[in-house]
Enzyme design. Structure first.
Site, mmCIF file in Angstrom:
data_model
loop_
_atom_site.group_PDB
_atom_site.id
_atom_site.type_symbol
_atom_site.label_atom_id
_atom_site.label_comp_id
_atom_site.label_asym_id
_atom_site.label_seq_id
_atom_site.Cartn_x
_atom_site.Cartn_y
_atom_site.Cartn_z
ATOM 1 N N TYR A 143 51.230 44.228 44.527
ATOM 2 C CA TYR A 143 51.087 43.813 43.131
ATOM 3 C C TYR A 143 49.665 44.086 42.677
ATOM 4 C CZ TYR A 143 51.121 40.897 38.946
ATOM 5 O OH TYR A 143 51.028 40.443 37.647
ATOM 6 N N ASP A 235 41.847 47.564 45.759
ATOM 7 C CA ASP A 235 42.052 46.439 44.858
ATOM 8 C C ASP A 235 41.585 45.174 45.583
ATOM 9 O OD1 ASP A 235 42.883 44.404 43.239
ATOM 10 O OD2 ASP A 235 44.902 45.194 42.892
ATOM 11 N N LYS A 264 39.453 37.425 39.565
ATOM 12 C CA LYS A 264 39.430 36.086 40.180
ATOM 13 C C LYS A 264 38.009 35.550 40.389
ATOM 14 C CE LYS A 264 44.062 36.755 41.463
ATOM 15 N NZ LYS A 264 45.235 36.011 41.191
#
Ligand code: PLP
Length: 446
Positions: A143, A235, A264
């Protein structure tokens, strides 16, 4: 536990928000999610006053927990009250960019954006613009946010969009391969190498139950990208400033990606994303280059202050020692519990991340197994059973985890992430007591 107020709020939410939520995974909890009223340290309190040990931690951003240290709080308040934003550059953006470039091995230059999704969308465009090629390789089941280029399902031969609204013509440029399978990705490069703009991969599949890389897998990806002039894009939206401390997972694994996406933690709990890498590549973003990238809120002063002060606090205090040691205690405690109660299940995670994956099968003899969570050690008796790919995690008992186990943990005051795929996170606010309480609850619920 009483959830009356959460039920009422969900009822109202269903009338005005699709599925009653603003991000799909929040609705994974059945019959409806607890609505959170506030956080306190390592805990959250819901709208009905129920208190839980919180291992969701905002799904990753809250390295320090719900209790923001004074230095961080003061800078957030100062920037919020002095603006809060201008549509013009500010000093705190420069300081934050300098901090990241100083600590993360592959980053010389960085562009801040507003979400992890925006970061992976922009990184994909950058890889395509920089190389003049279209194809992107991703890991099956991984994801990277609500990104049209990565919402793809299937295999290297046959694949298509995994969401309505994405043209098949667009998805055809994305090639999914199984994580940890060096042969599969080598084959894809042999066939399409000259057309591959980049490989987009998490250092650890952190959004699919937590799957650790097999030794040598990332080196294979690095070599393939080098040999074919493709960009290796890591990522690190989840792993960034969580795995490997301030050097991130790339520092821990000793691999230098060409481009890294962040999110984040780098925003200290406020909306954020970023794309970093060598100046020679990142400077292809507009206005210095021809890959268009822009955003009204990008580099928002409150976010930049929260992110920078969080990381400065982590640099000056024992944050990583604390969270990683609690992580070790949780994972080894869980390993012991599983050996007794559910030997087929797998403990996964590293640093301050943990998860129990309800794998269906395990070895007869566990002696010599990885004690601190699955590290894909070939000598571990679980090696042939622990998940290697996203599909392996999906094949575990995901319904039992979500429909039975999650609720039993919640009833004991332990708040786990919403399904078996999302990681759980330890913060600086968590304590040894939280760990002990959590292990006792696992013992009860498993
Ligand atoms: N990349 C990874 C690895 C993620 O885990 C996520 C979200 O969880 C994203 C990208 C998207 O980030 P965001 O939700 O901030 O858009």
């Amino acid at each position: 536990m009483n959830h009356e107020r959460s039920g009422e709020l969900y009822d109202r939410a269903l009338s005005v928000m699709p599925g009653g939520v603003n991000s799909s995974v929040r609705a994974a909890i059945e019959p409806y999610p607890p609505f959170i009223q506030r956080g306190e340290g390592g805990h959250v309190i819901d709208a009905d006053g129920n208190r839980y040990v919180d291992w969701v931690m905002g799904l990753g951003p809250l390295l320090l927990g719900h209790e923001t240290p004074e230095s961080v709080q003061a800078e957030i308040q100062r920037h919020a009250s002095q603006g809060p934003m201008y549509g013009m550059p500010t000093e705190v953006e420069v300081e934050h960019a300098e901090f990241v470039a100083r600590h993360v091995p592959s980053v010389e230059m960085i562009r801040f954006v507003n979400s992890g999704t925006e970061a992976t969308v922009s990184a994909t465009r950058l890889a395509r613009g920089y190389t003049g090629r279209n194809k992107i390789v991703v890991m099956q089941g991984s994801y990277h946010g609500a990104n049209d280029s990565t919402l793809v399902e299937g295999d290297a031969k046959e694949h298509g969009p995994s969401s309505a609204g994405i043209p098949a013509d667009f998805a055809k440029h994305t090639i999914p391969v199984p994580f940890n399978d060096a042969d599969a990705v080598t084959e894809v490069f042999a066939e399409h190498g000259d057309d591959i703009a980049g490989v987009l991969v998490e250092p650890i599949l952190a959004n699919k139950g937590i799957v650790h890389p097999i030794d040598g897998y990332h080196e294979t990806l690095r070599d393939l990208c080098d040999d074919h002039g493709s960009l290796l894009v890591w990522d690190e939206v989840i792993t960034g400033f969580r795995v490997g401390g301030l050097k991130c997972a790339q520092g821990k694994f000793g691999i230098e990606p060409d481009v890294t996406t962040f999110g984040k933690i780098v925003g200290g709990g406020f909306p954020v994303g970023a794309i970093g890498g060598k100046e020679e590549i990142i400077s292809h973003f507009s206005p210095s280059g021809d890959v268009f990238q822009a955003g009204t809120f990008s580099g928002h002063p409150v976010t930049m202050a929260a992110g920078l002060e969080t990381l400065k606090f982590a640099a000056e205090n024992d944050v990583y020692d604390h969270v990683n040691s609690l992580g070790e205690k949780l994972r080894s405690g869980l390993t012991d519990i599983l050996a007794e109660q559910a030997p087929e299940y797998t403990v996964a995670g590293t640093d301050s991340m943990f998860k129990v994956i309800f794998t269906r099968d395990g070895p007869n003899n566990l002696s010599g197994e990885c004690a601190g969570g699955c590290q894909q050690d070939e000598d571990c008796p679980r090696f042939d059973y622990c998940p290697k790919t996203g599909a392996d995690v999906a094949a575990a008992e995901t319904d039992r985890w979500r429909r039975l186990f999650w609720g039993e943990m919640k009833e004991q005051g332990i708040f786990l992430s919403q399904n078996q795929f999302e990681s759980q996170f330890i913060s600086y606010s968590h304590t040894e007591e939280d760990v002990a309480e959590t292990l006792a609850a696992y013992e009860q619920a498993l």
